[in-house]
Design a protein around this motif. Structure first.
Motif, mmCIF file in Angstrom:
data_model
loop_
_atom_site.group_PDB
_atom_site.id
_atom_site.type_symbol
_atom_site.label_atom_id
_atom_site.label_comp_id
_atom_site.label_asym_id
_atom_site.label_seq_id
_atom_site.Cartn_x
_atom_site.Cartn_y
_atom_site.Cartn_z
ATOM 1 N N ALA A 84 51.100 37.071 70.973
ATOM 2 C CA ALA A 84 52.536 36.085 70.964
ATOM 3 C C ALA A 84 52.500 35.447 70.163
ATOM 4 C CB ALA A 84 52.153 36.244 72.569
ATOM 5 N N PRO A 85 53.648 34.811 70.203
ATOM 6 C CA PRO A 85 53.673 33.480 69.456
ATOM 7 C C PRO A 85 52.710 32.217 69.692
ATOM 8 C CG PRO A 85 56.094 34.122 70.034
ATOM 9 C CD PRO A 85 54.932 34.895 70.918
ATOM 10 N N ASP A 86 52.267 31.431 68.754
ATOM 11 C CA ASP A 86 51.241 30.330 68.849
ATOM 12 C C ASP A 86 51.740 29.660 70.031
ATOM 13 O OD1 ASP A 86 50.947 27.468 68.961
ATOM 14 O OD2 ASP A 86 50.051 28.796 67.276
ATOM 15 N N PRO A 87 51.365 29.263 71.018
ATOM 16 C CA PRO A 87 50.895 28.407 72.905
ATOM 17 C C PRO A 87 51.911 27.945 72.502
ATOM 18 C CG PRO A 87 48.965 29.464 72.325
ATOM 19 C CD PRO A 87 49.180 29.668 71.175
ATOM 20 N N VAL A 88 51.660 26.508 71.557
ATOM 21 C CA VAL A 88 52.738 25.345 71.710
ATOM 22 C C VAL A 88 53.408 25.383 71.262
ATOM 23 C CG1 VAL A 88 52.870 23.536 69.990
ATOM 24 C CG2 VAL A 88 50.443 24.500 70.959
ATOM 25 N N TRP A 89 54.207 26.674 71.439
ATOM 26 C CA TRP A 89 55.629 26.746 71.320
ATOM 27 C C TRP A 89 56.354 26.500 72.794
ATOM 28 C CZ3 TRP A 89 59.534 27.799 67.546
ATOM 29 C CH2 TRP A 89 59.075 27.980 66.379
ATOM 30 N N ALA A 90 55.816 26.640 73.652
ATOM 31 C CA ALA A 90 55.744 26.865 75.565
ATOM 32 C C ALA A 90 55.381 24.811 75.773
ATOM 33 C CB ALA A 90 54.963 27.611 76.210
ATOM 34 N N GLY B 52 57.877 15.478 70.911
ATOM 35 C CA GLY B 52 59.309 15.177 71.634
ATOM 36 C C GLY B 52 59.864 14.244 70.316
ATOM 37 N N VAL B 53 58.738 13.656 69.318
ATOM 38 C CA VAL B 53 59.390 12.600 68.631
ATOM 39 C C VAL B 53 60.974 14.255 67.333
ATOM 40 C CG1 VAL B 53 59.426 12.147 65.770
ATOM 41 C CG2 VAL B 53 57.511 11.658 68.102
ATOM 42 N N GLY C 46 46.487 16.103 66.233
ATOM 43 C CA GLY C 46 47.655 16.754 67.013
ATOM 44 C C GLY C 46 48.089 17.960 67.575
ATOM 45 N N GLY C 47 47.896 18.651 66.040
ATOM 46 C CA GLY C 47 48.068 20.169 66.538
ATOM 47 C C GLY C 47 46.677 20.728 67.655
ATOM 48 N N ASP C 48 45.642 20.123 67.646
ATOM 49 C CA ASP C 48 44.604 21.227 68.448
ATOM 50 C C ASP C 48 44.437 20.180 69.748
ATOM 51 O OD1 ASP C 48 42.271 22.719 67.453
ATOM 52 O OD2 ASP C 48 43.155 21.128 65.384
ATOM 53 N N GLU C 49 45.041 19.073 69.307
ATOM 54 C CA GLU C 49 45.358 18.359 70.977
ATOM 55 C C GLU C 49 46.785 19.138 71.768
ATOM 56 O OE1 GLU C 49 43.217 15.633 72.271
ATOM 57 O OE2 GLU C 49 42.289 15.937 70.403
ATOM 58 N N ALA C 50 47.309 19.937 70.947
ATOM 59 C CA ALA C 50 48.655 20.240 71.459
ATOM 60 C C ALA C 50 47.900 21.248 71.913
ATOM 61 C CB ALA C 50 49.783 20.739 70.154
ATOM 62 N N LEU C 51 47.634 22.303 71.724
ATOM 63 C CA LEU C 51 46.719 23.628 72.426
ATOM 64 C C LEU C 51 46.100 23.212 73.178
ATOM 65 C CD1 LEU C 51 45.572 24.824 68.607
ATOM 66 C CD2 LEU C 51 47.121 26.271 70.405
ATOM 67 N N LEU C 52 44.647 21.849 73.000
ATOM 68 C CA LEU C 52 44.093 21.447 74.401
ATOM 69 C C LEU C 52 45.433 20.929 75.757
ATOM 70 C CD1 LEU C 52 42.223 20.996 76.759
ATOM 71 C CD2 LEU C 52 42.148 18.760 75.264
ATOM 72 N N LEU D 82 55.451 21.602 62.101
ATOM 73 C CA LEU D 82 56.998 22.739 62.527
ATOM 74 C C LEU D 82 57.422 23.517 63.525
ATOM 75 C CD1 LEU D 82 55.425 23.977 58.624
ATOM 76 C CD2 LEU D 82 57.056 23.064 59.137
ATOM 77 N N ILE D 83 56.164 23.949 63.912
ATOM 78 C CA ILE D 83 56.046 24.895 65.487
ATOM 79 C C ILE D 83 56.721 23.934 66.361
ATOM 80 C CG2 ILE D 83 54.851 25.232 67.682
ATOM 81 C CD1 ILE D 83 53.051 26.780 65.417
ATOM 82 N N MET D 84 56.223 22.813 66.011
ATOM 83 C CA MET D 84 57.083 21.254 67.536
ATOM 84 C C MET D 84 58.724 21.285 67.327
ATOM 85 S SD MET D 84 54.592 19.013 67.482
ATOM 86 C CE MET D 84 52.193 19.330 69.130
#
Length: 349
Positions: free
Chosen positions: A157-163, A251-252, A17-23, A267-269
């Motif tokens: 910059a912070p991890d892209p998944v923040w955005a 979104g969960v 899930g984390g790597d898919e979020a990065l993609l 944790l980021i999400m």
């Protein structure tokens, strides 16, 4: 507008899930003139989910052909250059980056968390790769410090998944509230005894709070069996939720009061969606996040032996811990968007 083709390379199509979020975030941030081409462990699934051109990341001829048709290569986020979980990983990604640089492509190391690099040969390869990049962005101070030591400029910059843009999960609203999410992963230091202690502590936490427990496997192959071992101890007050879409996965956390997480991107999400976070760290990258945004927690190897100590600590954080403020979250999101500006600078028309 000058059209460009960019080959995106990361740990994609592996059910993480984390790597898919990065993609998903990278695709969200690419300039409109860029056509993405994605290397994936499951090309068909990646194509169906994102509607992009895909190739098998393990088929050398396909990868080489894809490189020949592209103008740029992007290392698409995460800890690609590290030699702890895999000794082959840095050679795969490093070899691909070196080949792209030899072929004259623009090369971008995007949203990287570098290391640990314990072996001299992988440190040498990483230094050579990063030195040859057109542009680099990193997600933590430790990575920036290492590149500075190597005299290689980068954007921090912070991890892209923040955005990453999240999406509401309708089925969550039908579950009892309040809700606590739990994201545990398989790891050698998560021994049967430690897992038993965590399970007992979760039962006590649920009894004290009357919260509904969401067990979220971020990678089924690594996490699902753990969730399945915990769930019978929480009958009628827990549910295993498996989501493949990273925007839904993020979104969960809109609907959770607290998250107990091992995985970095859980944790980021969760923090980005305004949930309280408690970390169980198995990797330096988790410790870096804990330091950056003041998340309480334990290193897995130092997990208390007494389930009562664990549950009492969790209960204290549930009752008195504070999530990030909306201003803090917005600041992190705004700074994470600097990764988008870097892409625009290199690839934009």
């Amino acid at each position: 507008m000058v059209k460009m083709r960019s080959l995106l390379c990361g740990y994609y199509g592996q059910g993480n899930g984390g790597d898919e979020a990065l993609l998903a975030t990278l695709l969200q941030m690419l300039p409109p003139n860029v056509t993405p081409v994605v290397l994936s462990g499951n090309p068909q699934e990646t194509h169906q989910r994102y509607g992009v051109e895909t190739y098998n990341r393990k088929a050398f001829f396909q990868v080489f052909q894809a490189l020949r048709t592209c103008d740029a290569l992007i290392w698409g986020g995460g800890s690609l250059m590290q030699d702890v979980t895999s000794t082959m990983s840095p050679f795969y990604y490093g070899g691909l980056m070196a080949l792209a640089q030899i072929m004259g492509l623009k090369t971008i190391a995007w949203g990287q968390g570098i290391g640990p690099l314990l072996r001299p040969q992988t440190r040498w390869l990483a230094r050579r790769n990063f030195a040859g990049c057109t542009k680099i962005s990193v997600r933590d101070r430790s990575s920036a410090t290492l590149l500075s030591k190597w005299q290689i400029p980068c954007l921090l910059a912070p991890d892209p998944v923040w955005a990453l843009e999240s999406q509401r999960v309708p089925e969550i609203s039908h579950l009892p509230a309040p809700r606590i999410a739990v994201v545990l992963r398989n790891h050698p230091q998560l021994t049967p005894t430690r897992l038993t202690n965590l399970t007992h502590a979760l039962v006590d936490l649920q009894t004290a709070t009357q919260a509904f427990i969401l067990l979220l496997p971020f990678q089924k192959s690594e996490d699902l069996s753990i969730a399945e071992s915990i769930q019978p101890h929480l009958p009628n007050v827990s549910k295993i939720i498996c989501l493949e879409d990273p925007q839904l996965l993020k979104g969960v956390f809109r609907s959770t009061e607290m998250v107990i997480g091992m995985r970095l991107h859980s944790l980021i999400m969760a923090a980005a969606e305004g949930s309280r976070c408690f970390a169980i760290s198995y990797d330096p990258k988790v410790n870096r996040l804990m330091e950056d945004i003041a998340i309480p927690g334990w290193d897995l190897q130092n997990l208390p032996d007494n389930p009562n100590v664990i549950s009492t600590t969790w209960l204290e954080h549930y009752a008195n811990g504070q999530p990030l403020s909306s201003q803090q979250i917005q600041s992190l999101v705004d700074r994470a968007l600097l990764h988008r500006e870097l892409l625009k600078e290199v690839l934009g028309d």
